[in-house]
Enzyme design. Structure first.
Site, short mmCIF file in Angstrom:
data_model
loop_
_atom_site.label_atom_id
_atom_site.label_comp_id
_atom_site.label_asym_id
_atom_site.label_seq_id
_atom_site.Cartn_x
_atom_site.Cartn_y
_atom_site.Cartn_z
CB CYS A 13 -7.89 -2.48 0.46
SG CYS A 13 -7.55 -0.74 0.76
NE ARG A 22 -3.88 -4.87 4.49
CZ ARG A 22 -3.74 -4.46 5.77
NH1 ARG A 22 -3.92 -5.29 6.75
NH2 ARG A 22 -3.41 -3.20 6.03
CG HIS A 36 -3.09 -0.61 -4.08
ND1 HIS A 36 -2.07 -1.51 -4.26
CD2 HIS A 36 -3.45 -0.71 -2.77
CE1 HIS A 36 -1.81 -2.11 -3.11
NE2 HIS A 36 -2.62 -1.64 -2.19
NE ARG A 43 8.76 -6.79 5.61
CZ ARG A 43 9.58 -6.41 6.59
NH1 ARG A 43 9.32 -5.34 7.31
NH2 ARG A 43 10.67 -7.12 6.83
CG ASN A 56 -4.12 4.52 -4.03
OD1 ASN A 56 -5.13 4.39 -3.34
ND2 ASN A 56 -2.91 4.39 -3.52
NE ARG A 113 -2.72 -7.10 -1.81
CZ ARG A 113 -2.17 -6.04 -1.22
NH1 ARG A 113 -2.88 -5.32 -0.37
NH2 ARG A 113 -0.93 -5.70 -1.48
CD GLN A 158 -6.59 -4.49 -1.69
OE1 GLN A 158 -5.63 -4.45 -0.94
NE2 GLN A 158 -7.58 -5.37 -1.54
#
Length: 356
Positions: free
Chosen positions: A305, A94, A170, A96, A201, A332, A173
């Site tokens: 996620c 996701r 993160h 990338r 995270n 995203r 996200q």
């Protein structure tokens, strides 16, 4: 009294990046009352560094771009002629794809760099890498193991740096998660989000953002897997400041009770495969099922996620009509686009401000 933007930039052009950011942060808070908060030139390592209004602005810009590009089919080359260096020490689907396609859709050029391409900090120091990329690109997104790597990149670069994931936070996200919830519920303030799983995270980023959006947060983690103590202390301070609830427990059902949103994540992250057997034992009873949801509110929804394992959430919940997992994944793209546009331009949304 405040400087005009060009004068301010000229005044601090010779300063270090850390000092520049300190000055510009104060400058932007002053200007914000006059022309709206500008995030141009900022980095995004953690949502801890962003105010309530700044996070809302990011979500608003993201929703606006989604509406204009996806629904109205407009061509918006807002990043024409710009490039992004995408450093990936860890693999990704996701992060990338959303970054590459989003940056290209806005007219820019994404450059994907794996650990084999640059061997960050080994083949070349973070300092040298940051300075070289600052002269070749306009922005850096880095998905790394250690958060300190991001901090060093940001310190030594003269362009914005985005945290694409680190061991501590993160943030990108969480922007997608909150845009998804805003779309589904129509507003965020007053919602109760229940995290059931590892103190990782993603949870840390929820804790840095939820209170600023008026969202209550209930966290259930097995003993020994709690969030970082420093993150807890900051989240408690934010909850008090924004008059929201923060509940920490080791009981999954207690966290789920009267919740609007049930959230979990992988129990075994990349690089932790050796711990899998022990973690599966320690997390027994933490799988989200319809029984878990039975104590939530009637309008409950589910987030994850991805990638997902069945021990974290069963198929009945994961593929149910209550699951927002796939809209969350798609968002995203729109939130990373919103973030990149906000850090690189002075874009102002055309759609009415979202209800938060």
């Amino acid at each position: 009294m405040y400087f005009k933007h060009s004068a301010c930039k000229s005044l601090i052009s010779g300063c270090s990046k850390a000092f520049k950011n300190t000055l510009l942060r104060g400058f932007r808070s002053d200007v914000g009352a006059h022309c709206g908060a500008s995030l141009k030139g900022r980095s995004c390592l953690t949502l801890k560094d962003f105010t309530s209004e700044e996070i809302k602005k990011l979500l608003w810009v993201s929703a606006d771009l989604k509406h204009r590009v996806k629904h109205e089919k407009q061509h918006l080359p807002l990043l024409q002629g710009k490039s992004i260096a995408m450093i990936f020490e860890k693999r990704s689907t996701r992060t990338r794809i959303s970054t590459e396609t989003g940056f290209a859709l806005l007219g820019g050029h994404p450059c994907f760099l794996t650990a084999q391409d640059i061997h960050l900090g080994v083949n070349e120091s973070c300092t040298d890498t940051a300075r070289v990329l600052s002269g070749l690109c306009d922005i850096i997104l880095a998905r790394v193991y250690s958060h300190s790597t991001l901090e060093e990149l940001d310190k030594e670069s003269s362009i914005p740096v985005i945290n694409g994931l680190s061991d501590l936070f993160h943030p990108i996200q969480i922007l997608a998660d909150f845009l998804t919830l805003q779309e589904h519920y129509g507003s965020l303030a007053g919602l109760t989000v229940s995290w059931i799983g590892d103190g990782n995270n993603v949870l840390h980023s929820f804790m840095m953002a939820a209170p600023k959006l008026g969202v209550h947060l209930k966290v259930a983690t097995p003993k020994g897997y709690e969030p970082e103590r420093s993150v807890i202390q900051e989240a408690e301070r934010l909850a008090k400041k924004h008059n929201t609830q923060l509940v920490l427990t080791s009981e999954a059902m207690e966290a789920a009770r009267d919740s609007n949103v049930l959230v979990t994540d992988t129990w075994v992250s990349m690089g932790q495969e050796e711990e899998k057997k022990k973690k599966l034992q320690d997390f027994h009873g933490y799988q989200i099922t319809m029984q878990t949801a039975s104590v939530a509110r009637p309008d409950w929804t589910f987030l994850h996620c991805l990638p997902r394992k069945k021990e974290e959430v069963d198929d009945e919940v994961f593929y149910s009509s209550r699951s927002l997992v796939f809209p969350e994944a798609v968002n995203r793209k729109w939130t990373i686009m919103g973030l990149m546009v906000s850090l690189l331009t002075d874009y102002k949304p055309l759609m009415p401000k979202l209800k938060f």
